[in-house]
Design a protein around this motif. Structure first.
Motif, PDB file in Angstrom:
ATOM      1  N   GLN A 124       0.836  -1.205   0.000  1.00 43.51           N
ATOM      2  CA  GLN A 124       0.000   0.000   0.000  1.00 43.51           C
ATOM      3  C   GLN A 124       0.872   1.256   0.000  1.00 43.51           C
ATOM      4  N   THR A 125       2.043   1.172   0.602  1.00 49.37           N
ATOM      5  CA  THR A 125       2.965   2.309   0.617  1.00 49.37           C
ATOM      6  C   THR A 125       3.337   2.726  -0.803  1.00 49.37           C
ATOM      7  N   GLU A 126       3.612   1.746  -1.638  1.00 48.09           N
ATOM      8  CA  GLU A 126       4.010   2.047  -3.017  1.00 48.09           C
ATOM      9  C   GLU A 126       2.877   2.601  -3.865  1.00 48.09           C
ATOM     10  N   MET A 127       1.651   2.439  -3.372  1.00 47.66           N
ATOM     11  CA  MET A 127       0.513   2.990  -4.096  1.00 47.66           C
ATOM     12  C   MET A 127       0.340   4.481  -3.848  1.00 47.66           C
ATOM     13  N   ASP A 128       1.093   5.012  -2.886  1.00 49.57           N
ATOM     14  CA  ASP A 128       0.977   6.428  -2.523  1.00 49.57           C
ATOM     15  C   ASP A 128       2.335   7.087  -2.709  1.00 49.57           C
ATOM     16  N   SER A 130       3.938   9.097   0.239  1.00 50.91           N
ATOM     17  CA  SER A 130       4.335   8.466   1.496  1.00 50.91           C
ATOM     18  C   SER A 130       5.843   8.270   1.550  1.00 50.91           C
ATOM     19  N   ASP A 131       6.338   7.990   2.735  1.00 49.61           N
ATOM     20  CA  ASP A 131       7.766   7.768   2.951  1.00 49.61           C
ATOM     21  C   ASP A 131       8.072   6.304   2.678  1.00 49.61           C
ATOM     22  N   TRP A 132       8.801   6.037   1.600  1.00 51.36           N
ATOM     23  CA  TRP A 132       9.090   4.661   1.214  1.00 51.36           C
ATOM     24  C   TRP A 132      10.233   4.057   2.041  1.00 51.36           C
ATOM     25  N   ALA A 133      10.766   4.832   2.947  1.00 50.85           N
ATOM     26  CA  ALA A 133      11.810   4.330   3.853  1.00 50.85           C
ATOM     27  C   ALA A 133      11.423   4.674   5.298  1.00 50.85           C
ATOM     28  N   TYR A 134      10.136   4.531   5.621  1.00 53.02           N
ATOM     29  CA  TYR A 134       9.601   4.947   6.917  1.00 53.02           C
ATOM     30  C   TYR A 134      10.228   4.195   8.081  1.00 53.02           C
TER      31      TYR A 134
END
Length: 574
Positions: A526-530, A533-537
């Motif tokens: 879901q992160t990659e769908m936004d 968003s921070d992809w290295a959270y």
């Protein structure tokens, strides 16, 4: 988009294995929830769904024409909260404006009305609509719900994925089972169905019942009635004061509450902690119970000053076996009412006592049997399954009724300490299960039979050591003297909060639509769908993650070592 319409329900989205392969992990499907009731619990569910969920539809079907449930319905004189009002709020939603420690029903209703307005919750409600039937639809994996319009009698057919019963325990009021009730020619009233047009001035009033509502109404009508005769079937503990004495807040105190959130929070925490500290009183042989029994006996003797009355009024069973009531009763007729006549009541003394108005403060049906058919996959109605005994899973769900949840179900902590915090925990628990349903390809979920039976076995063994199991007539035991304790939790409220803080998924039976791992989807998160968003959270300078061990995690939550020690032996019980 969430909405409150009950008549624009979209068709269920079937996310089978093939469909999910084209979606990222944990793709949300549409969630349709129907909640029975728009009282405190129904509004809480609406708030929490709105705060934490997307892509849902919620309808609160409410039989009344307004929100509030019991606090909307109960309008009898003297109706009030029997716990400190600052402990009768949601944990996250303080009220700065309580007029006194024990606030009246109108104030409590206004608190929930303001809560609904602040978060725009009434948009989910369909007023004057009563759920009259619910039947499990195995093919769709949800509930077909029949709803009756209370104004014109028309019937509506609706559907939901999840059905939540927030109708409340103290909701189905009942007349006393006394011969001749229908023969009475005077004005007959019930505290839970009060006729506000009735004028009691100069009337001789009869009062049946010495529970909380009876004790509250008595002093409230004292100055109106010319005479009051109370009919008491059995002794009860009547406290001249409560754990927190009644006190009307001054303008200065209320100004502090309004202007200093820290001071208000401190006061609320002190009241809440003191309430929780009462728990040892409910253990039959505890030192707190023994001290309370002795203290209460002395106080009641001091008020009565009559050995004959003392034998009749002061119970021999433990304090707390039934709910303690504030106030002191006078001018009573003791014993079982033999019958009701055209003029009044024939009391335990064998004499007829004529009255102009007869008030029944005789409580509610606390059997937990639903007031309408809830038909499970077996074809059995829950009311029939629970005909002899209500058996739940931790007060939240029932085996044999998938995707069905209760707020304040059997064996919830409604008399064990703070109440509303426990209802919040129940709402959180069922929403965690709904979250799994929404983000996986789950068809249905219900507690396992063996989990429910094991809990009931534990409950029955545990209750043997409590004051509630003693021989006293109580609504904790479905208005019996010696039945099973089906209302209360097997521990304190704090105990309950820890018990249900995380679902025990091994106690639940999950049924899937297709492959249970279909939710893994197309390999994307879901992160990659936004893209915002921070992809290295997960990269950080220090480990600030939650503790994984229960003990350390709990200490972080309850701030162990950072608050003053609560000495239960020093708590003023009564």
């Amino acid at each position: 988009m969430a909405n409150g319409s009950a008549f624009t329900t979209p068709p269920p989205v079937v996310l089978d294995h093939t469909a999910r392969l084209n979606k990222p992990i944990h793709e949300e499907r549409h969630l349709k929830v129907i909640c029975i009731g728009a009282g405190a619990s129904g509004l809480l569910l609406a708030y929490k769904l709105q705060r934490s969920f997307n892509n849902f539809d919620l309808t609160l079907y409410e039989k009344n024409d307004d929100i509030g449930g019991t606090w909307y319905e109960n309008k009898y004189p003297g109706c009030a909260c029997d716990v400190a009002a600052h402990t009768y709020t949601w944990s996250f939603e303080p009220n700065k404006n309580w007029s006194s420690v024990y606030a009246g029903a109108a104030e409590i209703y206004q608190y929930f009305k303001d809560f609904a307005k602040k978060y725009d919750l009434e948009k989910y409600a369909k007023f004057s609509h009563r759920v009259s039937k619910a039947a499990w639809n195995a093919q769709r994996g949800g509930w077909d719900v029949e709803v009756t319009n209370m104004k014109d009698g028309t019937v509506i057919q609706d559907y939901c994925d999840m059905l939540v019963n927030a109708g409340g325990l103290l909701n189905t009021w009942r007349w006393p089972d006394i011969p001749g009730l229908n023969d009475y020619k005077g004005k007959l009233l019930h505290t839970a169905h009060w006729d506000t047009s009735v004028d009691l001035n100069g009337k001789h009033v009869g009062l049946i019942g010495n529970g909380s509502s009876g004790i509250q109404v008595l002093p409230a009508i004292h100055d109106q009635a010319s005479k009051i005769t109370t009919f008491i079937r059995s002794p009860t503990w009547v406290s001249p004061v409560q754990a927190q004495e009644q006190h009307v807040y001054s303008e200065d105190e209320r100004r502090v509450f309004a202007e200093d959130p820290t001071a208000l929070l401190k006061y609320r925490k002190e009241l809440e902690a003191g309430f929780s500290a009462l728990w040892p009183m409910f253990i039959a042989d505890s030192e707190v119970q023994k001290a309370t029994f002795g203290g209460m006996t002395m106080m009641m003797k001091d008020k009565l000053r009559n050995e004959g009355l003392e034998d009749l009024v002061i119970p021999q069973w433990a304090v707390g076996c039934r709910r303690i009531t504030p106030g002191v009763e006078v001018e009573v007729v003791f014993g079982e009412i033999q019958k009701i006549t055209e003029k009044g009541c024939v009391g335990g003394d064998g004499k007829e006592h004529p009255v102009d108005v007869l008030i029944c403060a005789t409580g509610f049906d606390t059997s937990y049997r639903p007031r309408f058919p809830i038909i499970g996959p077996s074809g059995q109605a829950l009311s029939d399954v629970w005909a002899e005994e209500a058996k739940s899973y931790l007060g939240i769900a029932a085996h044999g009724y998938p995707n069905y949840f209760m707020i304040g179900g059997p064996n919830s902590p409604v008399g064990n300490g703070p109440v509303l915090a426990a209802l919040e925990a129940q709402a959180d628990y069922m929403l965690k299960l709904m979250d799994r349903w929404q983000t996986e390809n789950i068809h249905s979920v219900q507690p396992k039979y063996e989990a429910v039976e094991d809990f009931v076995e534990h409950r029955d063994k545990f209750m043997k050591g409590t004051v509630w199991d003693q021989e006293c007539r109580s609504w904790y035991k479905n208005n019996s003297a010696s039945g099973k304790v089906t209302v209360l939790w097997t521990g304190s409220t704090l105990h309950y909060l820890e018990a249900i803080s995380q679902p025990r998924f091994d106690d639940w039976d999950f049924k899937y639509s297709g492959n249970r791992f279909a939710y893994l989807g197309n390999g994307y998160s879901q992160t990659e769908m936004d893209s915002t968003s921070d992809w290295a959270y997960y990269i950080r300078n220090e480990d600030d993650s939650p503790f994984l061990g229960r003990a350390k995690r709990l200490k972080a939550v309850n701030q162990a070592g950072k608050t003053e020690k609560v000495e239960t032996s020093q708590v003023k019980v009564l």
